[in-house]
Design a protein around this motif. Sequence first.
Motif, short mmCIF file in Angstrom:
data_model
loop_
_atom_site.label_atom_id
_atom_site.label_comp_id
_atom_site.label_asym_id
_atom_site.label_seq_id
_atom_site.Cartn_x
_atom_site.Cartn_y
_atom_site.Cartn_z
N VAL A 12 -3.84 6.05 -4.85
CA VAL A 12 -4.79 5.14 -4.64
C VAL A 12 -4.04 4.23 -3.65
N GLN A 13 -4.87 3.35 -2.85
CA GLN A 13 -4.23 2.50 -2.17
C GLN A 13 -4.17 1.23 -2.89
N ALA A 14 -3.35 0.27 -2.49
CA ALA A 14 -3.23 -0.81 -3.26
C ALA A 14 -4.54 -1.63 -3.14
N GLY A 15 -4.98 -2.29 -4.36
CA GLY A 15 -6.17 -2.87 -4.64
C GLY A 15 -7.34 -2.06 -5.05
N GLY A 16 -6.82 -0.75 -5.18
CA GLY A 16 -7.97 0.13 -5.60
C GLY A 16 -7.72 0.22 -7.33
N SER A 17 -8.67 1.17 -7.67
CA SER A 17 -8.88 1.31 -9.15
C SER A 17 -8.68 2.84 -9.64
N LEU A 18 -8.07 2.90 -10.85
CA LEU A 18 -8.02 4.30 -11.32
C LEU A 18 -8.60 4.05 -13.11
N MET A 83 -7.68 0.41 -14.76
CA MET A 83 -6.60 -0.26 -13.95
C MET A 83 -7.30 -0.58 -12.57
N ASN A 84 -7.30 -1.79 -12.53
CA ASN A 84 -7.86 -2.41 -11.32
C ASN A 84 -6.88 -3.27 -10.44
N SER A 85 -7.26 -3.50 -9.15
CA SER A 85 -6.33 -4.39 -8.47
C SER A 85 -4.91 -3.56 -8.64
N LEU A 86 -4.68 -2.49 -8.33
CA LEU A 86 -3.43 -2.06 -8.30
C LEU A 86 -2.45 -2.42 -7.63
N THR A 124 0.08 6.90 -8.32
CA THR A 124 1.01 6.44 -6.97
C THR A 124 0.23 5.31 -6.46
N VAL A 125 0.42 4.11 -6.09
CA VAL A 125 -0.22 3.30 -5.52
C VAL A 125 0.65 3.03 -3.95
N SER A 126 -0.16 3.22 -3.06
CA SER A 126 0.48 2.99 -1.74
C SER A 126 -0.12 1.62 -1.06
#
Length: 127
Positions: A12-18, A83-86, A124-126
């Motif tokens: 997921v991109q930075a700022g995303g959620s899982l 998980m938010n604001s990753l 993984t947070v890009s």
Amino acid sequence: QVQLVESGGGLVQAGGSLRLSCAASGRTFSNNAMGWFRQAPGKEREFVAAINYSGLRTYYADSVKGRFTISRDNAKNMVYLQMNSLKPEDTAVYYCAADSVFRMAIPTTRAAQYVYWGQGTQVTVSS
């Protein structure tokens, strides 16, 4: 055979959620605290979040407070981690764990007290 199986990890991109899920089988954990831990490459496993048997008490690592939410559904024998604001520093293998103590009001943050562990799911947070 007792099993904890995590799912929901990914890229997921930075700022995303899982949303991570942990499915327990082999016994009920409705009377036990549950926790999430994570381990990044080259680092020790660290506490992320914990929830007591009833779901009424939760605890978070300072690094995830306000961004992550742990919850449970005892009827389904499931635990979740929203998980938010990753951030890139959240990149790790995330593990679900179950405590063995009966109805402890305050869940522990100590990995050594958790008896059952899942195999982990990669997050993984890009940037």
